[in-house]
Design a protein around this motif. Structure first.
Motif, PDB file in Angstrom:
ATOM      1  N   ASP A  45       0.836  -1.210   0.000  1.00  0.00           N
ATOM      2  CA  ASP A  45       0.000   0.000   0.000  1.00  0.00           C
ATOM      3  C   ASP A  45       0.870   1.260   0.000  1.00  0.00           C
ATOM      4  N   ALA A  46       1.899   1.267   0.831  1.00  0.00           N
ATOM      5  CA  ALA A  46       2.791   2.426   0.909  1.00  0.00           C
ATOM      6  C   ALA A  46       3.517   2.642  -0.419  1.00  0.00           C
ATOM      7  N   LEU A  47       3.982   1.568  -1.032  1.00  0.00           N
ATOM      8  CA  LEU A  47       4.667   1.685  -2.318  1.00  0.00           C
ATOM      9  C   LEU A  47       3.719   2.159  -3.417  1.00  0.00           C
ATOM     10  N   ASN A  85      14.120  17.175 -28.990  1.00  0.00           N
ATOM     11  CA  ASN A  85      14.197  16.907 -27.555  1.00  0.00           C
ATOM     12  C   ASN A  85      13.457  15.632 -27.197  1.00  0.00           C
ATOM     13  N   ASP A  86      12.309  15.391 -27.837  1.00  0.00           N
ATOM     14  CA  ASP A  86      11.521  14.189 -27.557  1.00  0.00           C
ATOM     15  C   ASP A  86      12.282  12.926 -27.928  1.00  0.00           C
ATOM     16  N   ALA A  87      13.093  13.006 -29.002  1.00  0.00           N
ATOM     17  CA  ALA A  87      13.839  11.822 -29.430  1.00  0.00           C
ATOM     18  C   ALA A  87      14.907  11.447 -28.411  1.00  0.00           C
ATOM     19  N   GLN A  88      15.414  12.439 -27.684  1.00  0.00           N
ATOM     20  CA  GLN A  88      16.476  12.181 -26.719  1.00  0.00           C
ATOM     21  C   GLN A  88      15.935  11.698 -25.378  1.00  0.00           C
ATOM     22  N   GLN A  89      14.717  12.125 -25.010  1.00  0.00           N
ATOM     23  CA  GLN A  89      14.153  11.780 -23.719  1.00  0.00           C
ATOM     24  C   GLN A  89      13.176  10.616 -23.861  1.00  0.00           C
ATOM     25  N   PRO A  90      13.112   9.752 -22.838  1.00  0.00           N
ATOM     26  CA  PRO A  90      12.126   8.674 -22.893  1.00  0.00           C
ATOM     27  C   PRO A  90      10.716   9.256 -22.803  1.00  0.00           C
ATOM     28  N   SER A  91       9.774   8.584 -23.421  1.00  0.00           N
ATOM     29  CA  SER A  91       8.394   9.064 -23.395  1.00  0.00           C
ATOM     30  C   SER A  91       7.834   8.951 -21.974  1.00  0.00           C
ATOM     31  N   ILE A  92       6.736   9.650 -21.747  1.00  0.00           N
ATOM     32  CA  ILE A  92       6.102   9.604 -20.429  1.00  0.00           C
ATOM     33  C   ILE A  92       5.635   8.183 -20.128  1.00  0.00           C
ATOM     34  N   ALA A  93       5.136   7.495 -21.134  1.00  0.00           N
ATOM     35  CA  ALA A  93       4.698   6.106 -20.928  1.00  0.00           C
ATOM     36  C   ALA A  93       5.879   5.221 -20.518  1.00  0.00           C
ATOM     37  N   ASP A  94       7.039   5.451 -21.128  1.00  0.00           N
ATOM     38  CA  ASP A  94       8.236   4.678 -20.761  1.00  0.00           C
ATOM     39  C   ASP A  94       8.671   4.990 -19.333  1.00  0.00           C
ATOM     40  N   ARG A  95       8.605   6.276 -18.956  1.00  0.00           N
ATOM     41  CA  ARG A  95       8.986   6.651 -17.590  1.00  0.00           C
ATOM     42  C   ARG A  95       8.001   6.071 -16.577  1.00  0.00           C
ATOM     43  N   GLU A  96       6.704   6.073 -16.926  1.00  0.00           N
ATOM     44  CA  GLU A  96       5.711   5.467 -16.032  1.00  0.00           C
ATOM     45  C   GLU A  96       6.006   3.984 -15.844  1.00  0.00           C
ATOM     46  N   LYS A  97       6.334   3.308 -16.944  1.00  0.00           N
ATOM     47  CA  LYS A  97       6.645   1.877 -16.874  1.00  0.00           C
ATOM     48  C   LYS A  97       7.885   1.637 -16.011  1.00  0.00           C
ATOM     49  N   GLU A  98       8.880   2.515 -16.118  1.00  0.00           N
ATOM     50  CA  GLU A  98      10.086   2.390 -15.288  1.00  0.00           C
ATOM     51  C   GLU A  98       9.735   2.519 -13.809  1.00  0.00           C
ATOM     52  N   TRP A  99       8.875   3.484 -13.463  1.00  0.00           N
ATOM     53  CA  TRP A  99       8.461   3.664 -12.063  1.00  0.00           C
ATOM     54  C   TRP A  99       7.712   2.437 -11.565  1.00  0.00           C
ATOM     55  N   VAL A 100       6.799   1.923 -12.395  1.00  0.00           N
ATOM     56  CA  VAL A 100       6.029   0.728 -11.993  1.00  0.00           C
ATOM     57  C   VAL A 100       6.979  -0.443 -11.770  1.00  0.00           C
ATOM     58  N   ASN A 101       7.909  -0.646 -12.681  1.00  0.00           N
ATOM     59  CA  ASN A 101       8.880  -1.745 -12.548  1.00  0.00           C
ATOM     60  C   ASN A 101       9.743  -1.582 -11.300  1.00  0.00           C
ATOM     61  N   MET A 102      10.141  -0.335 -11.004  1.00  0.00           N
ATOM     62  CA  MET A 102      10.961  -0.093  -9.823  1.00  0.00           C
ATOM     63  C   MET A 102      10.185  -0.438  -8.556  1.00  0.00           C
ATOM     64  N   VAL A 103       8.937   0.010  -8.467  1.00  0.00           N
ATOM     65  CA  VAL A 103       8.124  -0.257  -7.277  1.00  0.00           C
ATOM     66  C   VAL A 103       7.868  -1.762  -7.141  1.00  0.00           C
ATOM     67  N   GLU A 104       7.594  -2.435  -8.237  1.00  0.00           N
ATOM     68  CA  GLU A 104       7.397  -3.888  -8.189  1.00  0.00           C
ATOM     69  C   GLU A 104       8.666  -4.592  -7.721  1.00  0.00           C
TER      70      GLU A 104
END
Length: 159
Positions: A45-47, A85-104
């Motif tokens: 729950d906290a995560l 700039n968009d080509a150099q940075q990961p998309s928001i969906a990719d960053r969201e997936k990274e956060w989800v993977n980190m929390v998991e």
């Protein structure tokens, strides 16, 4: 003694956290008092709460970017710069997936470390008992689901 001291020297914790850990050790080891399990707020729950606090601003930024794009802002030369700039940075969906993977990953690490490294010896029996109860409840629920599925199949098959 030398070995324990080496661990204490390598592990740098803030004084307030050390104080809390010592107090917890005294309550559990010296007084024989254990906390009621399961806790009202689980680690999961906290995560998940932490994850939401990180994802909400990302989603708001994504919506704002989408509304700016759909309203015609950012045309011409500025649009080309944004695309670079968009080509150099990961998309928001990719960053969201990274956060989800980190929390998991943190949740998985916690689940694996809890019975071995994070519980005091006095807490392990309580944890084992609770774990067996949860597993038994899951087996019963799975069995009931199978029975229910067989009943539905039986009703559908006889019509």
């Amino acid at each position: 003694l030398k070995r324990k001291r080496a661990h204490a020297d390598r592990l740098h914790l803030p004084f307030t956290l050390k104080k809390i850990l010592v107090e917890e050790w005294e309550v559990i080891s010296q007084c024989g008092m254990l906390y009621d399990l399961p806790s009202k707020v689980s680690v999961r729950d906290a995560l998940n709460s932490y994850l939401e606090s990180k994802l909400v601003p990302m989603r708001e930024k994504k919506e704002m970017d989408n509304s700016n794009t759909s309203s015609g802002k950012g045309e011409g030369d500025q649009m080309e710069v944004d695309n670079d700039n968009d080509a150099q940075q990961p998309s928001i969906a990719d960053r969201e997936k990274e956060w989800v993977n980190m929390v998991e990953g943190i949740a998985l690490l916690f689940d694996q470390a809890l019975p071995i490294h994070l519980l005091f010896e006095e807490e392990r029996a309580q944890y084992g008992s609770l774990r067996r109860q949860i597993l038994a409840q899951r087996r019963i629920a799975a069995y009931n689901d199978q029975l229910e599925a067989m009943k539905v199949d039986g009703v559908n098959g006889s019509e």
